[in-house]
Design a protein around this motif. Structure first.
Motif, PDB file in Angstrom:
ATOM      1  N   ASP A 162      46.126  14.015 -21.567  1.00  0.00           N
ATOM      2  CA  ASP A 162      46.194  15.481 -21.545  1.00  0.00           C
ATOM      3  C   ASP A 162      47.542  15.921 -22.126  1.00  0.00           C
ATOM      4  O   ASP A 162      48.518  16.119 -21.407  1.00  0.00           O
ATOM      5  N   GLU A 163      47.574  16.056 -23.445  1.00  0.00           N
ATOM      6  CA  GLU A 163      48.820  16.340 -24.157  1.00  0.00           C
ATOM      7  C   GLU A 163      49.474  17.642 -23.710  1.00  0.00           C
ATOM      8  O   GLU A 163      50.697  17.720 -23.575  1.00  0.00           O
ATOM      9  N   GLU A 164      48.673  18.657 -23.469  1.00  0.00           N
ATOM     10  CA  GLU A 164      49.222  19.949 -23.064  1.00  0.00           C
ATOM     11  C   GLU A 164      49.899  19.860 -21.694  1.00  0.00           C
ATOM     12  O   GLU A 164      51.009  20.363 -21.502  1.00  0.00           O
ATOM     13  N   ALA A 165      49.228  19.198 -20.748  1.00  0.00           N
ATOM     14  CA  ALA A 165      49.812  19.045 -19.406  1.00  0.00           C
ATOM     15  C   ALA A 165      51.081  18.203 -19.457  1.00  0.00           C
ATOM     16  O   ALA A 165      52.049  18.487 -18.748  1.00  0.00           O
ATOM     17  N   VAL A 166      51.106  17.178 -20.297  1.00  0.00           N
ATOM     18  CA  VAL A 166      52.305  16.350 -20.445  1.00  0.00           C
ATOM     19  C   VAL A 166      53.449  17.186 -21.005  1.00  0.00           C
ATOM     20  O   VAL A 166      54.569  17.139 -20.490  1.00  0.00           O
ATOM     21  N   ALA A 167      53.186  17.965 -22.035  1.00  0.00           N
ATOM     22  CA  ALA A 167      54.225  18.796 -22.632  1.00  0.00           C
ATOM     23  C   ALA A 167      54.771  19.797 -21.620  1.00  0.00           C
ATOM     24  O   ALA A 167      55.993  19.994 -21.515  1.00  0.00           O
ATOM     25  N   ILE A 168      53.895  20.412 -20.836  1.00  0.00           N
ATOM     26  CA  ILE A 168      54.324  21.368 -19.817  1.00  0.00           C
ATOM     27  C   ILE A 168      55.162  20.667 -18.755  1.00  0.00           C
ATOM     28  O   ILE A 168      56.213  21.158 -18.333  1.00  0.00           O
ATOM     29  N   GLY A 169      54.701  19.491 -18.307  1.00  0.00           N
ATOM     30  CA  GLY A 169      55.419  18.738 -17.277  1.00  0.00           C
ATOM     31  C   GLY A 169      56.789  18.282 -17.720  1.00  0.00           C
ATOM     32  O   GLY A 169      57.772  18.390 -16.976  1.00  0.00           O
ATOM     33  N   VAL A 170      56.888  17.782 -18.939  1.00  0.00           N
ATOM     34  CA  VAL A 170      58.186  17.321 -19.466  1.00  0.00           C
ATOM     35  C   VAL A 170      59.121  18.516 -19.626  1.00  0.00           C
ATOM     36  O   VAL A 170      60.303  18.454 -19.270  1.00  0.00           O
TER      37      VAL A 170
ATOM     38  N   LEU B  28      52.332  14.224 -13.609  1.00  0.00           N
ATOM     39  CA  LEU B  28      52.659  13.975 -15.011  1.00  0.00           C
ATOM     40  C   LEU B  28      52.130  12.616 -15.454  1.00  0.00           C
ATOM     41  O   LEU B  28      51.563  12.490 -16.545  1.00  0.00           O
ATOM     42  N   LEU B  29      52.297  11.605 -14.613  1.00  0.00           N
ATOM     43  CA  LEU B  29      51.772  10.282 -14.948  1.00  0.00           C
ATOM     44  C   LEU B  29      50.260  10.342 -15.150  1.00  0.00           C
ATOM     45  O   LEU B  29      49.733   9.777 -16.106  1.00  0.00           O
ATOM     46  N   GLN B  30      49.569  11.046 -14.266  1.00  0.00           N
ATOM     47  CA  GLN B  30      48.118  11.157 -14.404  1.00  0.00           C
ATOM     48  C   GLN B  30      47.746  11.869 -15.699  1.00  0.00           C
ATOM     49  O   GLN B  30      46.797  11.485 -16.377  1.00  0.00           O
ATOM     50  N   ALA B  31      48.515  12.895 -16.062  1.00  0.00           N
ATOM     51  CA  ALA B  31      48.262  13.604 -17.320  1.00  0.00           C
ATOM     52  C   ALA B  31      48.447  12.668 -18.509  1.00  0.00           C
ATOM     53  O   ALA B  31      47.669  12.704 -19.468  1.00  0.00           O
ATOM     54  N   VAL B  32      49.467  11.805 -18.440  1.00  0.00           N
ATOM     55  CA  VAL B  32      49.683  10.821 -19.512  1.00  0.00           C
ATOM     56  C   VAL B  32      48.496   9.874 -19.586  1.00  0.00           C
ATOM     57  O   VAL B  32      47.949   9.623 -20.666  1.00  0.00           O
ATOM     58  N   LEU B  33      48.087   9.350 -18.446  1.00  0.00           N
ATOM     59  CA  LEU B  33      46.966   8.405 -18.416  1.00  0.00           C
ATOM     60  C   LEU B  33      45.665   9.052 -18.873  1.00  0.00           C
ATOM     61  O   LEU B  33      44.819   8.393 -19.481  1.00  0.00           O
TER      62      LEU B  33
END
Length: 73
Positions: A58-66, A50-55
């Protein structure tokens, strides 16, 4: 992810994370004592992803992870 959910805090002066809540710290100790490292390792892996997606922005991956973290918690 653990910082986002409030399970960890970050001290900018010391550049380190810590567990700010006594009950959460107790649960971490219980997890370690019960040898359920696979659960802890999985949570850390997901948090790193998730941290890597934030960095990466990658908005979609962040939304899925959260969303997944809220469903699991």
């Amino acid at each position: 992810m653990l910082i986002h959910l409030g399970y960890l805090s970050f001290d900018r002066v010391k550049s380190e994370c810590y567990i700010p809540n006594y009950e959460v710290a107790g649960e971490m100790v219980n997890a370690v004592k019960s040898n359920k490292w696979d659960i802890v390792a999985d949570a850390l892996d997901k948090s790193e992803q998730l941290l890597q997606a934030v960095l990466d922005g990658d908005e979609e991956a962040v939304a899925i992870g959260v969303d997944a973290a809220h469903d699991e918690g």
